[in-house]
Design an enzyme around this catalytic site. Structure first.
Site, short mmCIF file in Angstrom:
data_model
loop_
_atom_site.label_atom_id
_atom_site.label_comp_id
_atom_site.label_asym_id
_atom_site.label_seq_id
_atom_site.Cartn_x
_atom_site.Cartn_y
_atom_site.Cartn_z
N LYS A 1 1.68 -41.09 -68.41
CA LYS A 1 2.61 -41.45 -69.53
C LYS A 1 2.22 -42.75 -70.25
CE LYS A 1 6.64 -38.97 -67.78
NZ LYS A 1 8.11 -39.15 -67.42
N ASP B 1 4.31 -42.33 -56.28
CA ASP B 1 5.98 -42.42 -56.03
C ASP B 1 6.26 -42.82 -54.95
OD1 ASP B 1 8.36 -41.66 -56.33
OD2 ASP B 1 8.00 -39.19 -56.73
N ASN C 1 6.72 -54.93 -54.50
CA ASN C 1 7.47 -53.86 -54.69
C ASN C 1 8.32 -54.01 -55.74
OD1 ASN C 1 7.06 -52.07 -52.21
ND2 ASN C 1 7.73 -53.66 -51.02
N SER D 1 13.93 -58.28 -56.62
CA SER D 1 15.26 -57.87 -56.22
C SER D 1 15.99 -58.27 -57.48
CB SER D 1 15.98 -58.77 -55.02
OG SER D 1 17.38 -58.53 -55.05
N TYR E 1 23.75 -49.71 -57.17
CA TYR E 1 22.29 -50.43 -57.39
C TYR E 1 22.56 -51.64 -56.63
CZ TYR E 1 19.27 -53.23 -60.45
OH TYR E 1 18.20 -54.21 -60.74
N LYS F 1 19.80 -53.19 -53.63
CA LYS F 1 19.21 -54.67 -53.53
C LYS F 1 19.80 -55.45 -52.55
CE LYS F 1 16.87 -54.03 -57.23
NZ LYS F 1 15.23 -54.04 -57.12
N THR G 1 13.18 -57.10 -69.86
CA THR G 1 12.30 -55.78 -69.53
C THR G 1 13.24 -54.64 -70.18
OG1 THR G 1 13.80 -55.57 -67.76
CG2 THR G 1 11.70 -56.82 -67.40
#
Length: 291
Positions: free
Chosen positions: A39, A58, A85, A137, A151, A155, A186
């Site tokens: 992609k 993934d 990560n 995080s 969410y 975190k 972002t």
């Protein structure tokens, strides 16, 4: 001395992408990863032209598959010095509308994926007595706002296991850094996921609706923080360079004045909680003195 070797997840956008490019342009080696490299062919080509490699990964894959991915990444240059990560997404909505399937998907990506990858790189780092784990995080890992129950849970969980890990592996020469970005430029708002179940009418005009509306509206607004500058701060802390020269042993890196503002609010909330409940928590002494 050979350059550091980074393995970064979630490189198709956001902090993962910017950090990968920054590390490469700084002369480091990078194994960039994303779930679907096809992609982002131009980005993959850019990374490869800078000397990096790109692997499909993934983070929700079963542990045996992730173990193979770590082995493949390690075989590129013989080791992994820094694991970042960065892969993740946000599931936002009223808690009661979030299905078990949706909740588990959120936790798989934001919590169990990083947890498994961290576990898989630790043995080699422990054997070398060196290595760095960077967990991306969020302010949602500090404060759970309405609409962000799952969410924030993902975190909060990421931060909790990483905080314990920090103390476990520090004597072994391994570092753990939790990065807590505020609002950066972002694709967070554009990539957020909503539950399949619509928001019940009773929630109209409540904090859930207000936070959702503000988050969605933020997709077209200019963020107060710059992603490239945020990644430079992360890079500097990891390398002990730039503005982070002399900054050693930190567990958490807050990014953005908006993030710090939320931290100060949490500190005030905790201080007030201790004050108003003092008679209660001080009454539980075994000797009954309350002193």
């Amino acid at each position: 001395m050979s350059p550091p070797i980074w393995l970064i997840t979630g490189c198709s956008s956001g902090f993962g992408k910017s950090l990968a490019l920054l590390a490469l342009r700084s002369g480091h080696k990078v194994i960039a990863t994303s779930r679907n490299p096809s992609k982002t062919p131009d980005l993959v080509s850019q990374v490869e032209k800078l000397g990096g490699v790109w692997h499909a990964l993934d983070v929700c894959s079963p542990e045996p598959e992730l173990a193979k991915a770590i082995e493949k990444a390690t075989n590129v240059w013989g080791r992994i010095d820094i694991l970042v990560n960065a892969a993740g997404y946000a599931l936002l909505g009223a808690f009661e509308t979030i299905s078990d399937k949706e909740a588990r998907a959120q936790m798989e990506t934001n919590f169990f994926g990083p947890l498994t990858l961290t576990r898989l790189v630790l043995p080699a780092m422990r054997a070398r007595h060196s290595g760095t784990i960077v967990q991306i995080s969020s302010t949602a890992g500090l404060e759970a706002k309405p609409s962000r129950s799952l969410y924030s849970a993902s975190k909060f969980g990421l931060e909790a296991f990483s905080e314990a890990l920090y103390h476990e592996v520090k004597p072994l020469g391994i570092r753990v850094l939790i990065v807590e970005p505020g609002w950066f430029g972002t694709n967070f708002s554009q990539a957020l996921v909503r539950p399949e179940v619509a928001l019940p009418g009773e929630y109209e005009g409540t904090p859930v609706q207000s936070v959702l509306d503000a988050t969605i509206a933020g997709a077209g607004a200019k963020a107060p923080n710059d992603t490239e500058k945020g990644c430079r701060a992360v890079f500097d802390v990891v390398m002990g360079s730039g503005l982070a020269e002399g900054v050693e042993g930190v567990l958490r890196l807050p990014l953005g004045k908006d993030c710090v503002a939320r931290i100060r609010v949490k500190i005030e909330e905790h201080e007030n909680m201790l004050k108003v409940t003092e008679k209660l928590w001080s009454s539980t002494d075994v000797d009954g003195s309350g002193n």
